[in-house]
Design an enzyme around this catalytic site. Structure first.
Site, PDB file in Angstrom:
ATOM      1  N   TYR A 170      29.077  96.737  46.221  1.00 51.62           N
ATOM      2  CA  TYR A 170      27.917  96.372  45.405  1.00 51.62           C
ATOM      3  C   TYR A 170      27.102  95.277  46.087  1.00 51.62           C
ATOM      4  O   TYR A 170      25.905  95.439  46.322  1.00 51.62           O
ATOM      5  CB  TYR A 170      28.410  95.908  44.035  1.00 51.62           C
ATOM      6  CG  TYR A 170      27.317  95.583  43.040  1.00 51.62           C
ATOM      7  CD1 TYR A 170      26.567  96.591  42.455  1.00 51.62           C
ATOM      8  CD2 TYR A 170      27.058  94.260  42.669  1.00 51.62           C
ATOM      9  CE1 TYR A 170      25.577  96.297  41.522  1.00 51.62           C
ATOM     10  CE2 TYR A 170      26.079  93.962  41.737  1.00 51.62           C
ATOM     11  CZ  TYR A 170      25.338  94.982  41.163  1.00 51.62           C
ATOM     12  OH  TYR A 170      24.358  94.678  40.241  1.00 51.62           O
ATOM     13  N   ASP A 171      27.780  94.173  46.447  1.00 50.66           N
ATOM     14  CA  ASP A 171      27.074  93.009  47.004  1.00 50.66           C
ATOM     15  C   ASP A 171      26.366  93.361  48.313  1.00 50.66           C
ATOM     16  O   ASP A 171      25.185  93.064  48.495  1.00 50.66           O
ATOM     17  CB  ASP A 171      28.053  91.862  47.296  1.00 50.66           C
ATOM     18  CG  ASP A 171      28.844  91.423  46.070  1.00 50.66           C
ATOM     19  OD1 ASP A 171      28.722  92.066  45.018  1.00 50.66           O
ATOM     20  OD2 ASP A 171      29.595  90.436  46.169  1.00 50.66           O
ATOM     21  N   LYS A 206      23.551  95.966  47.909  1.00 46.25           N
ATOM     22  CA  LYS A 206      22.312  95.357  47.408  1.00 46.25           C
ATOM     23  C   LYS A 206      21.640  94.517  48.490  1.00 46.25           C
ATOM     24  O   LYS A 206      20.422  94.422  48.554  1.00 46.25           O
ATOM     25  CB  LYS A 206      22.623  94.483  46.191  1.00 46.25           C
ATOM     26  CG  LYS A 206      22.993  95.272  44.947  1.00 46.25           C
ATOM     27  CD  LYS A 206      21.771  95.910  44.321  1.00 46.25           C
ATOM     28  CE  LYS A 206      22.093  96.530  42.973  1.00 46.25           C
ATOM     29  NZ  LYS A 206      20.927  97.138  42.333  1.00 46.25           N
ATOM     30  N   ASN A 256      23.140  87.617  35.443  1.00 47.63           N
ATOM     31  CA  ASN A 256      23.805  88.114  34.237  1.00 47.63           C
ATOM     32  C   ASN A 256      22.867  88.321  33.044  1.00 47.63           C
ATOM     33  O   ASN A 256      22.325  87.366  32.510  1.00 47.63           O
ATOM     34  CB  ASN A 256      24.810  87.045  33.828  1.00 47.63           C
ATOM     35  CG  ASN A 256      26.160  87.632  33.661  1.00 47.63           C
ATOM     36  OD1 ASN A 256      26.289  88.804  33.308  1.00 47.63           O
ATOM     37  ND2 ASN A 256      27.177  86.820  33.922  1.00 47.63           N
ATOM     38  N   PHE A 282      34.028  90.243  25.315  1.00 45.54           N
ATOM     39  CA  PHE A 282      34.315  89.251  24.277  1.00 45.54           C
ATOM     40  C   PHE A 282      33.866  89.743  22.901  1.00 45.54           C
ATOM     41  O   PHE A 282      34.577  89.580  21.913  1.00 45.54           O
ATOM     42  CB  PHE A 282      33.632  87.914  24.592  1.00 45.54           C
ATOM     43  CG  PHE A 282      34.274  87.148  25.731  1.00 45.54           C
ATOM     44  CD1 PHE A 282      35.397  87.630  26.382  1.00 45.54           C
ATOM     45  CD2 PHE A 282      33.749  85.925  26.142  1.00 45.54           C
ATOM     46  CE1 PHE A 282      35.993  86.933  27.428  1.00 45.54           C
ATOM     47  CE2 PHE A 282      34.340  85.211  27.183  1.00 45.54           C
ATOM     48  CZ  PHE A 282      35.461  85.714  27.830  1.00 45.54           C
ATOM     49  N   GLY A 310      38.900  79.512  32.426  1.00 46.47           N
ATOM     50  CA  GLY A 310      37.665  79.677  31.665  1.00 46.47           C
ATOM     51  C   GLY A 310      36.638  78.615  32.006  1.00 46.47           C
ATOM     52  O   GLY A 310      35.614  78.484  31.342  1.00 46.47           O
ATOM     53  N   ARG A 353      32.966  81.293  41.153  1.00 47.52           N
ATOM     54  CA  ARG A 353      33.340  80.226  40.223  1.00 47.52           C
ATOM     55  C   ARG A 353      32.150  79.721  39.416  1.00 47.52           C
ATOM     56  O   ARG A 353      32.295  79.245  38.314  1.00 47.52           O
ATOM     57  CB  ARG A 353      33.946  79.055  41.012  1.00 47.52           C
ATOM     58  CG  ARG A 353      35.374  79.303  41.467  1.00 47.52           C
ATOM     59  CD  ARG A 353      35.899  78.127  42.250  1.00 47.52           C
ATOM     60  NE  ARG A 353      35.159  77.962  43.502  1.00 47.52           N
ATOM     61  CZ  ARG A 353      35.479  78.571  44.638  1.00 47.52           C
ATOM     62  NH1 ARG A 353      36.508  79.374  44.681  1.00 47.52           N
ATOM     63  NH2 ARG A 353      34.767  78.377  45.722  1.00 47.52           N
ATOM     64  N   GLN A 354      30.994  79.813  40.015  1.00 48.26           N
ATOM     65  CA  GLN A 354      29.823  79.203  39.406  1.00 48.26           C
ATOM     66  C   GLN A 354      28.603  80.049  39.774  1.00 48.26           C
ATOM     67  O   GLN A 354      28.487  80.494  40.901  1.00 48.26           O
ATOM     68  CB  GLN A 354      29.650  77.823  40.027  1.00 48.26           C
ATOM     69  CG  GLN A 354      29.187  76.777  39.098  1.00 48.26           C
ATOM     70  CD  GLN A 354      29.139  75.422  39.800  1.00 48.26           C
ATOM     71  OE1 GLN A 354      29.175  75.327  41.023  1.00 48.26           O
ATOM     72  NE2 GLN A 354      29.040  74.381  39.025  1.00 48.26           N
ATOM     73  N   ARG A 355      27.707  80.237  38.843  1.00 42.59           N
ATOM     74  CA  ARG A 355      26.522  81.042  39.135  1.00 42.59           C
ATOM     75  C   ARG A 355      25.420  80.555  38.211  1.00 42.59           C
ATOM     76  O   ARG A 355      25.570  80.565  37.010  1.00 42.59           O
ATOM     77  CB  ARG A 355      26.883  82.491  38.845  1.00 42.59           C
ATOM     78  CG  ARG A 355      25.945  83.577  39.228  1.00 42.59           C
ATOM     79  CD  ARG A 355      25.764  83.817  40.676  1.00 42.59           C
ATOM     80  NE  ARG A 355      26.770  84.453  41.484  1.00 42.59           N
ATOM     81  CZ  ARG A 355      27.349  85.637  41.273  1.00 42.59           C
ATOM     82  NH1 ARG A 355      27.130  86.319  40.217  1.00 42.59           N
ATOM     83  NH2 ARG A 355      28.175  86.120  42.153  1.00 42.59           N
TER      84      ARG A 355
HETATM   85  N1  LIG Z   1      22.784  93.888  33.796  1.00 38.90           N
HETATM   86  C1  LIG Z   1      22.873  92.879  34.627  1.00 38.90           C
HETATM   87  O1  LIG Z   1      23.344  91.795  34.258  1.00 38.90           O
HETATM   88  C2  LIG Z   1      22.382  93.022  36.051  1.00 38.90           C
HETATM   89  C3  LIG Z   1      22.487  91.906  36.888  1.00 38.90           C
HETATM   90  C4  LIG Z   1      22.050  92.012  38.200  1.00 38.90           C
HETATM   91  C5  LIG Z   1      21.487  93.187  38.655  1.00 38.90           C
HETATM   92  N2  LIG Z   1      21.383  94.253  37.822  1.00 38.90           N
HETATM   93  C6  LIG Z   1      20.817  95.482  38.379  1.00 38.90           C
HETATM   94  O2  LIG Z   1      19.940  96.092  37.462  1.00 38.90           O
HETATM   95  C7  LIG Z   1      20.059  97.509  37.538  1.00 38.90           C
HETATM   96  C8  LIG Z   1      20.365  98.080  36.173  1.00 38.90           C
HETATM   97  O3  LIG Z   1      21.595  97.536  35.704  1.00 38.90           O
HETATM   98  P1  LIG Z   1      22.178  97.869  34.257  1.00 38.90           P
HETATM   99  O4  LIG Z   1      22.877  96.669  33.780  1.00 38.90           O
HETATM  100  O5  LIG Z   1      21.132  98.483  33.431  1.00 38.90           O
HETATM  101  O6  LIG Z   1      23.306  98.935  34.654  1.00 38.90           O
HETATM  102  P2  LIG Z   1      23.607 100.368  34.041  1.00 38.90           P
HETATM  103  O7  LIG Z   1      24.861 100.847  34.676  1.00 38.90           O
HETATM  104  O8  LIG Z   1      23.548 100.348  32.557  1.00 38.90           O
HETATM  105  O9  LIG Z   1      22.374 101.218  34.564  1.00 38.90           O
HETATM  106  C9  LIG Z   1      22.315 101.810  35.820  1.00 38.90           C
HETATM  107  C10 LIG Z   1      21.696 103.190  35.667  1.00 38.90           C
HETATM  108  O10 LIG Z   1      21.586 103.798  36.963  1.00 38.90           O
HETATM  109  C11 LIG Z   1      22.043 105.141  36.864  1.00 38.90           C
HETATM  110  N3  LIG Z   1      22.529 105.545  38.192  1.00 38.90           N
HETATM  111  C12 LIG Z   1      23.591 105.071  38.865  1.00 38.90           C
HETATM  112  N4  LIG Z   1      23.682 105.656  40.062  1.00 38.90           N
HETATM  113  C13 LIG Z   1      22.641 106.531  40.155  1.00 38.90           C
HETATM  114  C14 LIG Z   1      22.183 107.428  41.149  1.00 38.90           C
HETATM  115  N5  LIG Z   1      22.828 107.574  42.311  1.00 38.90           N
HETATM  116  N6  LIG Z   1      21.075 108.162  40.892  1.00 38.90           N
HETATM  117  C15 LIG Z   1      20.405 108.036  39.718  1.00 38.90           C
HETATM  118  N7  LIG Z   1      20.795 107.196  38.736  1.00 38.90           N
HETATM  119  C16 LIG Z   1      21.894 106.459  38.958  1.00 38.90           C
HETATM  120  C17 LIG Z   1      23.134 105.112  35.814  1.00 38.90           C
HETATM  121  O11 LIG Z   1      23.420 106.365  35.265  1.00 38.90           O
HETATM  122  C18 LIG Z   1      22.536 104.130  34.804  1.00 38.90           C
HETATM  123  O12 LIG Z   1      21.704 104.780  33.879  1.00 38.90           O
HETATM  124  C19 LIG Z   1      21.140  97.800  38.576  1.00 38.90           C
HETATM  125  O13 LIG Z   1      20.535  98.100  39.807  1.00 38.90           O
HETATM  126  C20 LIG Z   1      21.901  96.517  38.652  1.00 38.90           C
HETATM  127  O14 LIG Z   1      22.479  96.336  39.921  1.00 38.90           O
HETATM  128  C21 LIG Z   1      21.836  94.196  36.534  1.00 38.90           C
END
Ligand SMILES: NC(=O)c1ccc[n+]([C@@H]2O[C@H](COP(=O)([O-])OP(=O)(O)OC[C@H]3O[C@@H](n4cnc5c(N)ncnc54)[C@H](O)[C@@H]3O)[C@@H](O)[C@H]2O)c1
Length: 316
Positions: free
Chosen positions: A149-150, A153, A178, A195, A211, A279-281
């Site tokens: 993931y990291d 991205k 978050n 939670f 925590g 640990r912290q963000r």
């Molecule tokens: N929610 C958070 O706190 C958060 C934080 C940082 C980054 N993000 C980023 O925001 C975006 C949305 O996150 P979210 O929380 O809504 O997650 P989520 O899992 O609810 O949504 C992701 C969506 O992408 C779709 N998807 C995944 N792989 C796919 C692919 N190969 N082709 C087409 N669709 C695909 C999934 O079906 C889902 O509908 C992500 O890119 C995530 O990395 C979210």
């Protein structure tokens, strides 16, 4: 009625948590919206209420494969976001970030669309500076269980900036911290959903470590407002820009708040910290304030009320 300034906008990952709120907001602003999703973690229920809108379309598609559609803007949100989901098939996670970005950037180049990447605070890894500014390059393990993931991205960000430099593409990169709210997946293992669900079921609340690790929580409505402001910002502002709530809480404080707000009988238990858990963000959002006039408005208690209400629907 559509208005003259309406655009046709693609939202990849539009059936997910953030994506569904974004589709809704864009439709409310009278744009045409094409939601592209393979329903990996997204759900039809998240967008069911939009289905009758004649300006809303859904395409079932995996963005690791090329796609063609004429649009003015692309919000690239497709990617599983919770560790449980992105670690389930880590190769697919990296493919979604990297091949997905290449496909969406290729499309944007071809049709001259503006494109926004939903990046993440995870690009900072386990940060050694606090709070994190956009200029911080991060402290990321390239071979750990979170790396799909990291690093995926991070590579996507690289691709966005190379398309910008090499092909003059209009890009926007948001580093999302978050975020929580209704339509989060109830079993995605993220701290807020965990939670709330554990409290509503009067189950033990699991806190990792002592925590004392801190997190900041942004309500989804605030976050989506930030994404739209970023997309609408002048072309010379590309980001990356942090979007998140800088108000910090320890995980233990969050657990206690949720227990109190749900009137739960749950007890808090402690388990060892998973590997690579930061640990912290905490975001430094000065850039978003200055360039987008954006800062979150919704307080944790207010957002939790709506989130708890949503999760109550899952309790039998
Ligand atoms: N929610 C958070 O706190 C958060 C934080 C940082 C980054 N993000 C980023 O925001 C975006 C949305 O996150 P979210 O929380 O809504 O997650 P989520 O899992 O609810 O949504 C992701 C969506 O992408 C779709 N998807 C995944 N792989 C796919 C692919 N190969 N082709 C087409 N669709 C695909 C999934 O079906 C889902 O509908 C992500 O890119 C995530 O990395 C979210």
């Amino acid at each position: 009625m559509k208005n003259y300034s309406s655009k046709r906008i693609m939202v990849t990952g539009g059936a997910g948590f953030l994506g569904s709120h974004l589709c809704e907001k864009l439709l409310n602003e009278r744009h045409e919206v094409i939601c592209v999703d393979n329903f990996y973690t997204g759900r039809r229920a998240n967008i069911a209420h939009l289905a009758s809108n004649p300006y809303f379309e859904v395409i079932r598609h995996d963005i690791t494969f090329p796609l063609y559609a004429e649009v003015d803007e692309i919000y690239n949100l497709a990617c599983p976001a919770s560790p449980i989901h992105y670690q389930f098939d880590p190769v697919q996670t990296t493919k979604t970030s990297v091949h997905g970005a290449i496909n969406m950037l290729g499309l944007a180049k071809r049709i001259k669309a503006k494109i926004l990447q939903a990046s993440t605070s995870e690009v900072y890894g386990d940060p050694t500076v606090h709070p994190q500014q956009e200029s911080y390059w991060g402290n990321v393990n390239p071979i750990g269980i979170r790396s799909c993931y990291d690093e995926g991205k991070r590579c996507a960000e690289t691709l966005f900036f190379d398309y910008h430099r090499q092909h003059q593409l209009r890009i926007k990169v948001a580093r999302i911290f978050n975020t929580y709210g209704p339509r989060m997946h109830p079993n995605d293992g993220r701290v807020v959903s965990n939670f709330v669900m554990q409290s509503l079921r009067d189950e033990e609340i699991t806190v990792y470590g002592e925590g004392s690790q801190t997190r900041s929580f942004c309500y989804v409505e605030d976050l989506v407002d930030g994404l739209v402001r970023l997309m609408n910002s002048p072309d010379d502002f590309t980001g990356p820009v942090n979007l998140g709530n800088p108000v910090e809480f320890t995980i233990l404080e969050l657990a206690e708040k949720v227990v109190a707000m749900t009137g739960s009988k749950s007890k808090i238990s402690f388990k060892p910290l998973p590997s690579d858990d930061p640990r912290q963000r905490q975001p430094d959002i000065n850039l978003a304030k200055e360039k987008l006039g954006w800062s979150p408005d919704i307080k944790l208690e207010e957002g939790l009320v709506k989130t708890i209400e949503y999760f109550q629907g899952f309790i039998a």
